[in-house]
Design an enzyme around this catalytic site. Sequence first.
Site, PDB file in Angstrom:
ATOM      1  CG  LEU A   1      -1.966  -1.141   1.227  1.00 17.69           C
ATOM      2  CD1 LEU A   1      -2.686  -1.199   2.573  1.00 17.69           C
ATOM      3  CD2 LEU A   1      -2.965  -0.973   0.081  1.00 17.69           C
TER       4      LEU A   1
ATOM      5  CG  HIS B   1       5.965  -2.084   6.110  1.00 17.51           C
ATOM      6  ND1 HIS B   1       6.367  -1.110   5.216  1.00 17.51           N
ATOM      7  CD2 HIS B   1       5.034  -2.824   5.451  1.00 17.51           C
ATOM      8  CE1 HIS B   1       5.705  -1.264   4.069  1.00 17.51           C
ATOM      9  NE2 HIS B   1       4.900  -2.298   4.185  1.00 17.51           N
TER      10      HIS B   1
ATOM     11  CG  HIS C   1       5.001  -6.951   2.995  1.00 18.50           C
ATOM     12  ND1 HIS C   1       5.219  -6.762   1.642  1.00 18.50           N
ATOM     13  CD2 HIS C   1       4.436  -5.790   3.428  1.00 18.50           C
ATOM     14  CE1 HIS C   1       4.815  -5.549   1.296  1.00 18.50           C
ATOM     15  NE2 HIS C   1       4.331  -4.933   2.364  1.00 18.50           N
ATOM     16  CD  GLU C   2       2.074  -5.892   6.518  1.00 20.12           C
ATOM     17  OE1 GLU C   2       2.468  -4.722   6.691  1.00 20.12           O
ATOM     18  OE2 GLU C   2       1.497  -6.244   5.473  1.00 20.12           O
TER      19      GLU C   2
HETATM   20  O1  GNR Z   1      -2.100  -5.696   0.380  1.00 17.85           O
HETATM   21  C1  GNR Z   1      -0.975  -6.215   0.348  1.00 17.85           C
HETATM   22  N1  GNR Z   1      -0.763  -7.300  -0.440  1.00 17.85           N
HETATM   23  C2  GNR Z   1       0.386  -8.082  -0.380  1.00 17.85           C
HETATM   24  C3  GNR Z   1       0.559  -9.030  -1.380  1.00 17.85           C
HETATM   25  C4  GNR Z   1       1.656  -9.856  -1.375  1.00 17.85           C
HETATM   26  C5  GNR Z   1       2.583  -9.743  -0.356  1.00 17.85           C
HETATM   27  C6  GNR Z   1       2.420  -8.803   0.642  1.00 17.85           C
HETATM   28  C7  GNR Z   1       1.324  -7.984   0.634  1.00 17.85           C
HETATM   29  S1  GNR Z   1       1.107  -6.825   1.909  1.00 17.85           S
HETATM   30  C8  GNR Z   1       0.121  -5.613   1.133  1.00 17.85           C
HETATM   31  C9  GNR Z   1      -0.356  -4.583   2.133  1.00 17.85           C
HETATM   32  C10 GNR Z   1       0.832  -3.825   2.662  1.00 17.85           C
HETATM   33  O2  GNR Z   1       1.448  -3.000   2.046  1.00 17.85           O
HETATM   34  N2  GNR Z   1       1.236  -4.148   3.863  1.00 17.85           N
HETATM   35  O3  GNR Z   1       2.333  -3.549   4.368  1.00 17.85           O
HETATM   36 NI    NI Z   2       3.559  -3.005   2.708  1.00 19.88          NI
END
Ligand code: GNR
Ligand code: NI
Length: 171
Positions: free
Chosen positions: A92, A137, A133-134
């Site tokens: 996002l 961040h 992924h989070e």
């Molecule tokens: O919405 C999101 N889809 C996604 C697809 C594949 C791997 C990771 C993600 S996370 C993302 C939302 C986001 O940016 N979370 O930080």
């Molecule tokens: Ni993200």
Amino acid sequence: MAKLKILEFPDPRLRTKATLIDVVDDQLRIFIDDMLETMYEAPGIGLAATQVNVHKRVLVTDVSVEKDEPFVLINPLILEKDGVTVTDEGCLSVPGYYEEVERAEHIKVRFLDRQGDDVELEAHGLLAVCIQHEMDHLDGKLFVDYLSEAKRSRIRTKLEKGRRQQSTVVA
Ligand code: GNR
Ligand code: NI
């Protein structure tokens, strides 16, 4: 509930390392509900506090089809990682771009839930990918950091150009 504003690459605030949460209280739970609303409305499958400019170690995710299985992870810690999986990832904070990223296929993660209880969770597939992924961040890292410098700067330039146009359409 309130929808929060999501920071976008290359905003330097996305590079902030989040700090541990020391109390799980109602004020935090209100913020978590705002994060969930923001994630569902975006729509996205995950959101880290860093993305809404709050530099505390909390993330939310919901990878279910029905969007009825929210997970809230406070102070998450990866205990085990296994295997490798490649996913076409989006973010996002990097709207409109999708690229393949390699991550662990299976993780065991320890965290506090929204009641402040200590939890261990084994995750596979998209949930495992999303949690990693989070957690990136929360350490100031973005999926574009796994790409080549050339790809990353092309994405950066295009996003900046797009935003510049956006802000002059009705000016
Ligand atoms: O919405 C999101 N889809 C996604 C697809 C594949 C791997 C990771 C993600 S996370 C993302 C939302 C986001 O940016 N979370 O930080
Ligand atoms: Ni993200």
